[in-house]
Design a protein around this motif. Sequence first.
Motif, short mmCIF file in Angstrom:
data_model
loop_
_atom_site.label_atom_id
_atom_site.label_comp_id
_atom_site.label_asym_id
_atom_site.label_seq_id
_atom_site.Cartn_x
_atom_site.Cartn_y
_atom_site.Cartn_z
N VAL A 117 0.83 -1.21 0.00
CA VAL A 117 0.00 0.00 0.00
C VAL A 117 0.87 1.25 0.00
CG1 VAL A 117 -1.92 -1.14 1.17
CG2 VAL A 117 -0.19 0.06 2.54
N GLY A 118 2.18 1.06 0.02
CA GLY A 118 3.10 2.20 -0.04
C GLY A 118 3.49 2.58 -1.46
N TYR A 120 2.65 3.60 -5.61
CA TYR A 120 1.73 4.51 -6.28
C TYR A 120 0.69 3.76 -7.09
CZ TYR A 120 5.20 8.12 -5.14
OH TYR A 120 6.04 8.96 -4.49
N THR A 121 -0.38 4.46 -7.44
CA THR A 121 -1.43 3.87 -8.27
C THR A 121 -1.66 4.77 -9.49
OG1 THR A 121 -3.38 5.06 -7.43
CG2 THR A 121 -2.58 3.22 -6.10
N LEU A 316 -9.67 8.92 6.12
CA LEU A 316 -9.02 8.13 5.08
C LEU A 316 -9.17 8.78 3.69
CD1 LEU A 316 -9.96 4.44 6.06
CD2 LEU A 316 -7.81 5.63 6.47
N CYS A 317 -9.95 9.86 3.63
CA CYS A 317 -10.00 10.72 2.43
C CYS A 317 -10.23 9.98 1.12
CB CYS A 317 -8.70 11.48 2.27
SG CYS A 317 -8.07 12.29 3.73
N LEU A 343 -5.99 12.31 -5.77
CA LEU A 343 -6.04 10.86 -5.69
C LEU A 343 -5.97 10.43 -4.22
CD1 LEU A 343 -6.00 8.29 -7.46
CD2 LEU A 343 -3.51 8.37 -7.32
N PRO A 344 -6.89 9.59 -3.77
CA PRO A 344 -6.82 9.17 -2.38
C PRO A 344 -5.57 8.31 -2.12
CG PRO A 344 -8.95 8.60 -3.37
CD PRO A 344 -8.04 9.02 -4.47
N PRO A 345 -5.13 8.30 -0.87
CA PRO A 345 -4.07 7.38 -0.51
C PRO A 345 -4.53 5.95 -0.82
CG PRO A 345 -5.26 8.16 1.43
CD PRO A 345 -5.70 9.00 0.28
N VAL A 346 -3.58 5.06 -1.01
CA VAL A 346 -3.93 3.69 -1.40
C VAL A 346 -4.89 3.06 -0.39
CG1 VAL A 346 -3.03 1.41 -1.95
CG2 VAL A 346 -1.78 3.44 -2.66
N LEU A 347 -4.63 3.27 0.89
CA LEU A 347 -5.51 2.68 1.91
C LEU A 347 -6.94 3.21 1.79
CD1 LEU A 347 -3.20 2.55 5.02
CD2 LEU A 347 -4.34 0.60 3.96
#
Lengths: 490, 490
Positions: A117-118, A120-121, A316-317, A343-347
């Motif tokens: 989850v660290g 990028y997407t 968690l945005c 872009l939201p964080p992966v989590l």
Amino acid sequence: MGDEGCGSPGKRATGAVFRDGGVTVDVCAQRAVNPRARESQLGQVTHGLKQDSQKPDKEVIDMCWGDPHSAGIKPLSFVRQVLAACLHPELLHSDRLSVDARQRAQRLLGACRGGSVGSYTPVYGLPHVQCSVAEFITRRDGGVACLPENIIISSDPLRLLLFLLAAGEGASRAGVLTPAPVCHTVAVALAEVGVVSVPYPLCEERGWALQANELRGVLQASRGRCDPRALYVANPGDPTGHVQSRDSIEEVIRLAAEERLFLLVNEADQDSVHGEGCEFVSYRKVLSEMGPGFSDTVELASLHSISRGFMGEGGLCSGYMELLNVDPAVAALFPSGLLAGHLPPVLGQLALDVMVKPPRPGDPSHPTYAEEVRSRRETLMGNVRRVQEVLDALPGVSCVPGLGGHYTFPRLHLPRAALEQAESAGVEADLLYCRKLLEQEGVCVRPGCEFGQSEGTHHIRLHVMVPPEVLEEALVRLKRFHLRFMREFS
Amino acid sequence: MGDEGCGSPGKRATGAVFRDGGVTVDVCAQRAVNPRARESQLGQVTHGLKQDSQKPDKEVIDMCWGDPHSAGIKPLSFVRQVLAACLHPELLHSDRLSVDARQRAQRLLGACRGGSVGSYTPVYGLPHVQCSVAEFITRRDGGVACLPENIIISSDPLRLLLFLLAAGEGASRAGVLTPAPVCHTVAVALAEVGVVSVPYPLCEERGWALQANELRGVLQASRGRCDPRALYVANPGDPTGHVQSRDSIEEVIRLAAEERLFLLVNEADQDSVHGEGCEFVSYRKVLSEMGPGFSDTVELASLHSISRGFMGEGGLCSGYMELLNVDPAVAALFPSGLLAGHLPPVLGQLALDVMVKPPRPGDPSHPTYAEEVRSRRETLMGNVRRVQEVLDALPGVSCVPGLGGHYTFPRLHLPRAALEQAESAGVEADLLYCRKLLEQEGVCVRPGCEFGQSEGTHHIRLHVMVPPEVLEEALVRLKRFHLRFMREFS
């Protein structure tokens, strides 16, 4: 609570470069109304209260923000189990997490680059999550197919769209029709992006109904002062809690089609409809059922979020929008830097996956999940009823019963002396009321003047998704305060 | 890898509202260079490669993005343990997590409203984390005190500052001096915000040194075309990997003082200095030691991030800036909506706390933590050496040894025939090189033309923070490709 952080301006030494900086938005307006910030005016009062040794028994109750976790509502455990295992994959072997939570985590990690989850997407979000969202929408709408490529995962889809709508100067400046009252954060977003807000009134007497004719009049009148391009609707409404009927939605879609307006529909409270016999119908479903001439032309963005509903995961945005009938050229207009910035964080993306694909009957976690959702729904419905009951019994208060969402928006019929005192103090009377309520009883609610209410009316907005015992205490204090306030000014 | 998501424009039906939308930034330029997106041109090639049954043995090696986790570098386990317990507090009792990780999680949850990472925080970030960052900076700089109120926690502090700097039209448009070469994301941010980029060349022959006189000339020449307000410096440099000496920093500060430039200093790679005898010195420390006349006047923003260094947690989207000597009016200029839009998710803020306050000797997790950091440092140093060794042995390649950061930026001396083919294809020769490398060998690196290299020079940037065995395979392929390429065009 009321904590503004310690980035206070006064502590910094002098300099030069920014002095003539070009920020054109109304800083004061925003400072007062940002959703993720603590509200400064009330915040200072709150801070003062906490410092004030005269009032040691007044723990502040915050019913100002739609922030259920901060109020003591617990997160859904399945969501957190999955995310914890994604963060620390050693937990994939832990008995403390349910089997299906671990299996889900394993699958989600498989969708992340490098299994972390660290990493990028893509700027539109993880394709795996886009697909889950599309399946959810299709299922929700009884099979009206949603394509994953129409889903953009975003922490703030509204702002993203407004950036693209914003254009022009003077009379050609882009305008967006917004309900009055409207959630204060919408007004802030419009101001920041430089889009003209064109308010159309909702009818309080008719349960905050959207009136198409009224809207049409406002639209015509706005031409010349801006270029109205889009119509913003929240269904369920915030702060009003109204829920649109299928007929009302159809009427809005017809209007959008005739006037070539882009429909910006905020459906973030779709799982919190609680009015008797009331159900959520999505704009996209109605649009699809209206058939050619509508279903293939009306431009629609539907917004949803994990911050609302029974997730309440604002920290968690994450959220998404579905785009329908949008010009192919638009996708090219989305600058990837802008997308990436939203872009939201992966989590957060993974939490969205869990929201749209919760445990199903037969899954090991389903009983717990279903029970948690049931208990939150019960809390919401019980609280809504209870607030209504107390408000209905108060003199000088009338309240349209809410049908959806987590807010109640009662109207205050304040004594003339109170209005005069507010006027001489240069504030709106409902802000005066809220300040005194906070100072005297430590209950923090939001004044209607921040939502663009009708001239001469006054309201307060209460966030009711709090533990019932907290609500009871807040209502005791509110009632005591209100009766005193009315007496004082009579 | 190379996955652009499925938000392809072609699948959407037609509409109207956005058609004359006013996005003025260069979409193509951004699309190619956004850090959190997959790069589209190379991405398509990658995708093609993966589909191509002729090359089943070519798993693509991505050395294009600074995304260590996606490359297979493992996250630091203490960080993940703490965050997992914060997400799912039941794990505070799990033996699978170390005692100190659980204690830390407990403390961090105490700093979150309602004890949940799902609640909102102040727009400057959690005060607890601001304080941890301030302590870290003070300790790092041998006691030069940092005040928590000068710390703004942000997912993208550079963009935040640029929004405030941006002002004016034509010759009065704000300008920022940026090194050439510079990380492509900086150029994108400038373009998006509408700030003029004024490139000042670094001297490759002198180890990518910043030359103050050269910079002064560029600054003078820029006046008239824009209003240069700020000087951007990355130390360690990206993509160049140079590390500034104390003297060089002092020279830059003097220049900033004379010319009244705001210093935007990106120090995100501060923990990845690996050159022999080389150490990281912060701008703020040098500034402080220069004393009155400098320490109390030069405006400085120092940026750091959890995406870089040995954390590599890009997916958690978090970082901070420290502001020094900034006009008090500036804080008022920060619209809270803008701050909120750049506020990291709560978990990202907590990860930042762990980054700046790792386990200390004596803590139960310290041995593991220290070993993990040591092994990552060894990987980095070993990889840097190994890449240098291979590059030095290749014909037509010269490479200034990097001293810090996770990139190597060798220069390509390409045959005339290659330059001609590139010219007739209308692309830069190093982009041609990168495309062929990807097509033929499945190694993805970034062409120097994206970084603003000197006219007539060609480079590639390699992200070297990958597992050593991955690096070896990449180097075998790169060498094979390079020799073939040089032969083909000789």
